[in-house]
Design an enzyme around this catalytic site. Structure first.
Site, PDB file in Angstrom:
ATOM      1  N   GLY A 151      10.030   0.352  -2.611  1.00 33.43           N
ATOM      2  CA  GLY A 151       9.665  -0.867  -3.466  1.00 33.43           C
ATOM      3  C   GLY A 151      10.106  -0.581  -4.976  1.00 33.43           C
ATOM      4  N   HIS A 173       0.188   6.012   5.324  1.00 35.85           N
ATOM      5  CA  HIS A 173       1.005   5.777   4.138  1.00 35.85           C
ATOM      6  C   HIS A 173       0.867   6.594   2.966  1.00 35.85           C
ATOM      7  CE1 HIS A 173       4.336   3.971   1.725  1.00 35.85           C
ATOM      8  NE2 HIS A 173       3.475   3.425   0.792  1.00 35.85           N
ATOM      9  N   GLU A 204       5.368  -7.072  -6.138  1.00 38.58           N
ATOM     10  CA  GLU A 204       4.794  -6.697  -4.997  1.00 38.58           C
ATOM     11  C   GLU A 204       3.227  -7.166  -4.789  1.00 38.58           C
ATOM     12  OE1 GLU A 204       5.542  -2.543  -4.474  1.00 38.58           O
ATOM     13  OE2 GLU A 204       7.648  -2.782  -4.176  1.00 38.58           O
ATOM     14  N   ARG A 253      -3.312  -4.277  -0.186  1.00 30.54           N
ATOM     15  CA  ARG A 253      -2.691  -3.773   0.898  1.00 30.54           C
ATOM     16  C   ARG A 253      -3.722  -3.513   2.060  1.00 30.54           C
ATOM     17  NH1 ARG A 253       1.201   1.145  -0.521  1.00 30.54           N
ATOM     18  NH2 ARG A 253       2.457  -0.553  -1.370  1.00 30.54           N
ATOM     19  N   HIS A 313      -0.119   1.459   5.388  1.00 30.81           N
ATOM     20  CA  HIS A 313       0.843   0.268   4.899  1.00 30.81           C
ATOM     21  C   HIS A 313       0.860  -0.747   6.080  1.00 30.81           C
ATOM     22  CE1 HIS A 313       4.317  -1.507   3.184  1.00 30.81           C
ATOM     23  NE2 HIS A 313       4.335  -0.999   2.248  1.00 30.81           N
ATOM     24  N   ARG A 338      -4.764   1.958  -3.296  1.00 30.79           N
ATOM     25  CA  ARG A 338      -3.740   2.076  -4.403  1.00 30.79           C
ATOM     26  C   ARG A 338      -2.983   0.711  -4.531  1.00 30.79           C
ATOM     27  NH1 ARG A 338       1.508   3.276  -4.238  1.00 30.79           N
ATOM     28  NH2 ARG A 338       1.638   3.912  -2.025  1.00 30.79           N
TER      29      ARG A 338
HETATM   30  C1  SIN Z   1       6.382  -0.583  -0.589  1.00 29.11           C
HETATM   31  O1  SIN Z   1       7.811  -0.440  -0.884  1.00 29.11           O
HETATM   32  O2  SIN Z   1       6.015  -1.248   0.153  1.00 29.11           O
HETATM   33  C2  SIN Z   1       5.840   0.880  -0.877  1.00 29.11           C
HETATM   34  C3  SIN Z   1       5.486   0.771  -2.217  1.00 29.11           C
HETATM   35  C4  SIN Z   1       4.398   1.739  -2.428  1.00 29.11           C
HETATM   36  O3  SIN Z   1       3.818   2.332  -1.479  1.00 29.11           O
HETATM   37  O4  SIN Z   1       4.096   1.949  -3.591  1.00 29.11           O
END
Ligand code: SIN
Length: 529
Positions: free
Chosen positions: A66, A360, A142, A305, A256, A395
């Site tokens: 990301g 993740h 995001e 998330r 994730h 996070r």
């Molecule tokens: C992602 O690109 O979804 C991961 C980004 C992250 O874990 O901060």
């Protein structure tokens, strides 16, 4: 060097350095840079960076997709988003450090020093400084971010930062990079950490340092499916804990939600499908073709998330699968590297990308202050192996590279300035190097299975009790081998079992569901999953 305490060691039996950094992700590289800048006036190899990795891909940062979030012109809103994603469990003082230093650290190190070319909108360089700066950056958005604030290079930001960073330090006179070199244990004496035992090709060399910075990354190898590179065995956390350092928030393991899982719902080679895809309009559908996220959270696919991961898991179990529908965006143009990966796996994204949750990121780790100082004298921890308090129980996306950069620089600067002391180092015995490798492989299978079943996305007190019993037995067996044998895989297993126990114990002690820690009413043995 300490006069009286100096043991009788030949010079070539050991190495000394001002600052020893263990690990080569962005946090370790930033710590080495921070220390080297601080020590610039001295002669010789001031900073030693030891890494197990033999290629850049060996560090999690390389895999980051990301991007890296910055504060733009609204640090207060960035702080609010971090606190909200964490369900108000982040430490506000630590978050202040992050949001206040974000813009300058990224500009100074990534743009001006390393020349990272973040994607731009093509509108031209509005600052006129030749760095593609100002509003020309193509900030993306995001989940749980109030505005687009994420700098990126395609969806492969990690490697575009990591490779130039590693090259820069490789060429730096004040930094020595030792690759394929594992830290097996810390050397400590009278409450102070004096360095580490470093292993390369089976040879163990005590390395005495004025200060030691742990930057060993995450714990992906504790789970069967993870987005981390192989070798993410929690080394720094285990070594610090065994030396007596405090750890914190170990129960907060982030899964994730959108990791490619293959058509049959299972694969040995998962890969991350960045949250940025949902940020750009990708939607999640269950096997019946229904978009389900609006039923779980008002922010739908852009919910925090942990909420999305649990929803994806539930829908997979209820309907047989979940796909990420990217038909609403020009996927191949917006995410060429992901489109390429899908092609490699034979997935035509027009019918949706099959996804599921995978381990993740560990939000907790070795407890540190705003300069990365641990509870032990001259021991620092940065990046994923540390707990700064920024992430709390969950996070916010694209804050991990930033945290590694900011804390790495701070810790490196703070760590520089003490002379190494040569002290008695533990002697490692190696009577039968062949056996432990097989032993480690088999035990890792057992460890991952129990972590997956009992300490995954859902936790129940009975399962956590069972997991602790299994892990304690495993650690006992490993300890017995470690007394007479030295091999990297055996030490990795030791570190993994210590870290797994710390995660499981913390989870058992916390009865409250918050963020990534999800306490459920039914144990795994009676659940229908
Ligand atoms: C992602 O690109 O979804 C991961 C980004 C992250 O874990 O901060």
């Amino acid at each position: 060097m300490t006069g009286e305490e100096t043991p009788e060691l030949e010079d070539d039996d050991y190495r000394t350095t001002d600052v020893l950094v263990v690990g080569s992700g962005i946090a370790g590289l930033a710590a080495a840079l921070g220390a080297a800048r601080e020590l610039e006036q001295r002669e010789g190899s001031a900073v030693t960076l030891a890494t197990k990795a033999t290629r850049p891909e060996g560090a999690s940062s390389w895999w980051a997709q990301g991007g890296i979030a910055v504060s733009r012109d609204d640090p207060a809103q960035f702080k609010e988003d971090i606190l909200a994603a964490s369900a108000d469990t982040s430490d506000p003082e630590a978050v202040d450090v992050l949001v206040e230093e974000a813009n300058d650290a990224v500009r100074d190190v990534l743009v001006d020093t390393l020349g990272v070319e973040f994607d731009t909108t093509g509108a031209g360089d509005t600052t006129g400084d030749g760095n593609g700066g100002g509003d020309d950056f193509d900030f993306t958005r995001e989940a749980a971010h109030d505005e687009p604030r994420i700098l990126h290079v395609d969806a492969a930001t990690g490697k575009h930062i990591h490779v130039p960073f590693l090259n820069y330090l490789d060429d730096h006179d004040g930094v020595e990079v030792l690759d394929d070199t594992a830290a097996l244990d810390l050397v400590s004496h009278e409450g102070r950490v004096n360095g580490a035992l470093l292993e390369r090709d089976g040879e163990v060399t005590p390395t005495f340092a004025g200060a030691t910075v742990l930057a060993t990354g995450g714990i992906g190898d504790l789970y069967p499916r993870s987005t981390n590179p192989n070798g993410s065995t929690g080394d720094g956390i285990a070594m610090a804990a065994l030396a007596g350092a405090n750890v914190a928030d170990m129960e907060y393991v982030q899964f994730h939600p959108t990791v490619f899982v293959g058509g049959d719902g299972d694969t040995d080679e998962p890969f991350l499908v960045s949250e940025a895809v949902r940020g750009e309009g990708g939607v999640l559908r269950n096997a019946d073709g229904e978009r389900f996220m609006p039923d779980y959270h008002e922010d739908a696919e852009l919910a925090p998330r942990d909420v999305v991961s649990r929803a994806v898991q539930t829908e997979r179990e209820a309907t047989g699968g979940v796909t990420l529908d990217v038909s609403g965006l020009d996927f191949a143009a917006a995410f060429p590297s992901l489109a390429e990966k899908c092609k490699e796996r034979g997935v035509g994204w027009t019918e949706g990308i099959p996804v599921g949750p995978a381990e993740h990121f560990l939000c907790g780790g070795v407890d540190v202050d705003t300069h990365g100082r641990t509870s032990l004298d001259r021991l620092y921890a940065v990046g994923e192996c540390s707990c700064t308090g920024v992430h709390g129980a969950n996070r916010l996306a694209s804050t991990s590279l930033l945290e590694g950069l900011v804390w790495g620089l701070r810790a490196g600067e703070d760590a520089a300035g003490s002379d190494p002391e040569v002290v008695e180092a533990p002697e490692l015995l190696d009577r039968d190097p062949a056996l432990p490798d097989n032993f480690a492989r088999e035990k890792f299978v057992r460890l991952r299975r129990v972590m997956d079943e009992c300490v995954g996305i859902r936790r129940h007190p009975d399962d956590l009790g069972r997991a602790q019993a299994v892990l304690r037995r495993l650690k006992g067996e490993v300890d017995a081998y470690v007394r007479t044998r030295t091999s990297r895989s055996l030490y990795e297993l030791r570190h993994a079992s210590v870290t797994a126990l710390l995660v499981t114990r913390a989870a058992a002690e916390n009865e409250e569901s918050v963020g990534t820690h999800n306490v459920v009413e039914e144990p795994a043995t009676t659940r229908a999953d």
